[in-house]
Design a protein around this motif. Structure first.
Motif, PDB file in Angstrom:
ATOM      1  N   ASN A   1      -5.143   3.014  -0.246  1.00 10.84           N
ATOM      2  CA  ASN A   1      -4.168   3.146  -1.334  1.00 10.84           C
ATOM      3  C   ASN A   1      -2.718   2.954  -0.872  1.00 10.84           C
ATOM      4  O   ASN A   1      -1.779   3.261  -1.601  1.00 10.84           O
ATOM      5  N   HIS A   2      -2.494   2.426   0.317  1.00  9.82           N
ATOM      6  CA  HIS A   2      -1.136   2.268   0.818  1.00  9.82           C
ATOM      7  C   HIS A   2      -0.365   1.159   0.113  1.00  9.82           C
ATOM      8  O   HIS A   2      -0.943   0.136  -0.273  1.00  9.82           O
ATOM      9  N   ARG A   3       0.950   1.353  -0.015  1.00  9.50           N
ATOM     10  CA  ARG A   3       1.824   0.313  -0.573  1.00  9.50           C
ATOM     11  C   ARG A   3       1.880  -0.893   0.357  1.00  9.50           C
ATOM     12  O   ARG A   3       2.002  -2.024  -0.086  1.00  9.50           O
ATOM     13  N   ARG A   4       1.814  -0.621   1.641  1.00  9.10           N
ATOM     14  CA  ARG A   4       1.898  -1.675   2.655  1.00  9.10           C
ATOM     15  C   ARG A   4       0.503  -1.898   3.232  1.00  9.10           C
ATOM     16  O   ARG A   4       0.028  -1.121   4.048  1.00  9.10           O
ATOM     17  N   GLY A   5      -0.147  -2.962   2.793  1.00  6.50           N
ATOM     18  CA  GLY A   5      -1.499  -3.251   3.246  1.00  6.50           C
ATOM     19  C   GLY A   5      -1.528  -3.830   4.650  1.00  6.50           C
ATOM     20  O   GLY A   5      -0.493  -4.104   5.262  1.00  6.50           O
ATOM     21  N   ALA A   6      -2.735  -4.070   5.143  1.00  5.00           N
ATOM     22  CA  ALA A   6      -2.909  -4.558   6.511  1.00  5.00           C
ATOM     23  C   ALA A   6      -2.223  -5.905   6.733  1.00  5.00           C
ATOM     24  O   ALA A   6      -1.644  -6.145   7.795  1.00  5.00           O
ATOM     25  N   HIS A   7      -2.264  -6.781   5.727  1.00  4.40           N
ATOM     26  CA  HIS A   7      -1.640  -8.101   5.882  1.00  4.40           C
ATOM     27  C   HIS A   7      -0.124  -7.972   6.019  1.00  4.40           C
ATOM     28  O   HIS A   7       0.502  -8.669   6.839  1.00  4.40           O
ATOM     29  N   LYS A   8       0.479  -7.068   5.241  1.00  3.23           N
ATOM     30  CA  LYS A   8       1.916  -6.870   5.306  1.00  3.23           C
ATOM     31  C   LYS A   8       2.318  -6.250   6.638  1.00  3.23           C
ATOM     32  O   LYS A   8       3.321  -6.642   7.250  1.00  3.23           O
ATOM     33  N   ILE A   9       1.533  -5.281   7.114  1.00  2.85           N
ATOM     34  CA  ILE A   9       1.821  -4.649   8.396  1.00  2.85           C
ATOM     35  C   ILE A   9       1.700  -5.668   9.525  1.00  2.85           C
ATOM     36  O   ILE A   9       2.556  -5.735  10.427  1.00  2.85           O
ATOM     37  N   ARG A  10       0.674  -6.482   9.477  1.00  2.79           N
ATOM     38  CA  ARG A  10       0.490  -7.498  10.524  1.00  2.79           C
ATOM     39  C   ARG A  10       1.662  -8.486  10.518  1.00  2.79           C
ATOM     40  O   ARG A  10       2.168  -8.881  11.582  1.00  2.79           O
ATOM     41  N   ALA A  11       2.108  -8.878   9.324  1.00  2.00           N
ATOM     42  CA  ALA A  11       3.244  -9.802   9.231  1.00  2.00           C
ATOM     43  C   ALA A  11       4.513  -9.153   9.800  1.00  2.00           C
ATOM     44  O   ALA A  11       5.285  -9.802  10.520  1.00  2.00           O
ATOM     45  N   GLY A  12       4.723  -7.876   9.477  1.00  2.00           N
ATOM     46  CA  GLY A  12       5.882  -7.165  10.003  1.00  2.00           C
ATOM     47  C   GLY A  12       5.847  -7.046  11.516  1.00  2.00           C
ATOM     48  O   GLY A  12       6.861  -7.244  12.189  1.00  2.00           O
ATOM     49  N   LEU A  13       4.683  -6.736  12.059  1.00  2.00           N
ATOM     50  CA  LEU A  13       4.545  -6.619  13.509  1.00  2.00           C
ATOM     51  C   LEU A  13       4.705  -7.973  14.195  1.00  2.00           C
ATOM     52  O   LEU A  13       5.240  -8.051  15.313  1.00  2.00           O
ATOM     53  N   SER A  14       4.260  -9.032  13.544  1.00  2.00           N
ATOM     54  CA  SER A  14       4.441 -10.379  14.095  1.00  2.00           C
ATOM     55  C   SER A  14       5.924 -10.717  14.189  1.00  2.00           C
ATOM     56  O   SER A  14       6.391 -11.263  15.200  1.00  2.00           O
TER      57      SER A  14
ATOM     58  N   PRO B   1       8.535   5.998  -0.880  1.00  2.00           N
ATOM     59  CA  PRO B   1       8.344   4.757  -0.111  1.00  2.00           C
ATOM     60  C   PRO B   1       8.681   4.861   1.377  1.00  2.00           C
ATOM     61  O   PRO B   1       8.590   3.871   2.101  1.00  2.00           O
ATOM     62  N   ARG B   2       9.079   6.038   1.859  1.00  2.00           N
ATOM     63  CA  ARG B   2       9.536   6.180   3.231  1.00  2.00           C
ATOM     64  C   ARG B   2       8.384   6.185   4.242  1.00  2.00           C
ATOM     65  O   ARG B   2       7.224   6.198   3.876  1.00  2.00           O
ATOM     66  N   VAL B   3       8.764   6.180   5.539  1.00  2.00           N
ATOM     67  CA  VAL B   3       7.791   6.383   6.607  1.00  2.00           C
ATOM     68  C   VAL B   3       8.224   7.604   7.411  1.00  2.00           C
ATOM     69  O   VAL B   3       9.408   7.955   7.468  1.00  2.00           O
ATOM     70  N   VAL B   4       7.241   8.249   8.021  1.00  2.00           N
ATOM     71  CA  VAL B   4       7.467   9.455   8.817  1.00  2.00           C
ATOM     72  C   VAL B   4       6.708   9.305  10.125  1.00  2.00           C
ATOM     73  O   VAL B   4       5.613   8.728  10.157  1.00  2.00           O
TER      74      VAL B   4
END
Length: 397
Positions: free
Chosen positions: A94-107, A256-259
């Protein structure tokens, strides 16, 4: 009356960083700190030396790239104080940031890290997910691992201060500034130390007072118009639970934050919040609302066998720091984080620092050094700034 090239107001990481850079560059420097060096905002951060993966989402690419460069410099120049640490990002259904978005950000993060040995990231195989002790597995779809660094923020600040002293800076604690006046030779600063009146004259002044930056400006005559700012409090909880094996990067289920859930002194550190303040208190305090917020996120993601009330009983310590962001609409997360170096047209030798990050203090110091050199001219440098290492400070916490 003592005369120096530059007076620096404020003994946080930006102030001591500026004092160090100026002293190495050959300027005579006096630093005035109203309390103890490094004991305010700079001792109350998330203790991370990082590019700021989360800032990619708000488009701060240049800031992230610069911070990653400084991370590499600090890993090299302060190996006893700054250490690489593994970060883990769990991604749930249920995350706003899915695996594809996280992978793109890390790339992109990896690309901005250039030739760093710590630019790599990976997808952690499902079989290893349970090794992140206590992390709930239900709904977990992916786990990513990448690298950043961790430090003792107070020790780092103190080390930079001691380096500045080594190169000739005079650092004065418990200095209560009474007023700052423009005079023919530059500025006269009147202050008290333990009730004793003192004076110093300087060709230039650097206002590195952090969240009290506009309070410092208010002492200046003739006046300089301050910038409109917001004060954003970031709070942390130290919990009496075994430290995680790395830093866990969590998407808040409440906003929408991260902790971050981090290892610290063998225990678990949770942070940070972003609470906008209406005014700047003399001594910021963690609020019950912030405690509730951080505990709720931890309980949401970790199964410790404790409910929120029981977990609250395991709080060993709380602390908070306040950072400066530009005033205006939008929440704290969306506001720009770049440092602003301000100089009034009619008083260009009074230089004010708005904002700043622990990781990027060297970049800020170099920007201020450049501004000072434009006003006062260059001096004969005592050493190569890019080669000056930092040692574990002599004075313990």
């Amino acid at each position: 009356m003592k005369t120096v090239d530059v007076v620096v107001v404020g003994g946080g990481i930006n102030g001591v960083g500026v004092a160090q850079a100026l002293a190495i560059a050959g300027f005579s420097v006096t630093l005035l700190e109203k309390n103890q060096i490094g004991k305010e905002t700079s001792a109350n951060s998330s203790k991370l030396i990082h590019g700021g993966l989360r800032y990619l989402e708000s488009g701060h690419l240049q800031m992230v790239r610069s911070s990653l460069e400084q991370r590499e410099q600090l890993l090299k120049l302060a190996p006893d104080l700054v250490h690489p640490v593994a970060f883990y990002i769990p991604v749930y259904r249920n995350h706003r940031r899915g695996a594809h978005k996280i992978r793109a950000g890390l790339s992109l993060y990896s690309m901005l890290s250039l030739k760093s040995a710590y630019r790599t990231f990976k997808s952690v195989p499902r079989v290893y997910w349970s090794q992140i002790k206590g992390l709930k597995l239900q709904g977990l779809q992916a786990v990513f691992q990448y690298w950043d660094a961790q430090t003792d923020d107070f020790a780092l600040t103190l080390s930079v201060a001691q380096s500045s002293i080594k190169y000739g800076a005079n650092c004065v604690e418990l200095a209560n500034i009474q007023d700052i006046s423009l005079v023919a030779s530059g500025y006269q600063i009147n202050y008290q130390v333990r009730g004793k009146n003192e004076q110093v004259r300087a060709a230039a002044v650097v206002n590195a007072a952090g969240p009290w930056v506009n309070d410092c400006l208010a002492l200046l005559r003739p006046a300089v118009k301050p910038q409109n700012i917001s004060w954003v409090q970031g709070s942390h909880l130290l919990i009496d639970l075994p430290a995680p094996q790395g830093v866990i990067y969590l998407e808040s289920h409440l906003d929408p934050r991260v902790v971050f859930v981090m290892p610290w002194q063998g225990k678990t550190l949770i942070g940070t919040t972003e609470l906008e303040l209406c005014h700047m208190p003399e001594k910021p305090q963690v609020t019950e609302r912030e405690i509730e917020y951080l505990l709720a996120i931890y309980v949401h993601y970790f199964d410790t066998g404790l409910n929120k009330t029981e977990l609250a009983s395991k709080i060993i310590d709380t602390y908070c720091g306040v950072r400066v962001l530009p005033a205006g609409r939008g929440n704290a997360f969306s506001k720009h984080r770049e440092v602003v170096i301000a100089q009034a047209e009619h008083q260009p030798r009074f230089i004010t620092i708005y904002g700043g990050k622990l990781t990027a203090y060297r970049t800020t110091a170099q920007q201020v050094l450049s501004a000072v050199q434009q006003q006062l001219g260059a001096r004969v440098a005592q050493a190569d700034y890019e080669s000056v290492t930092l040692q574990t400070p002599n004075t313990p916490r």
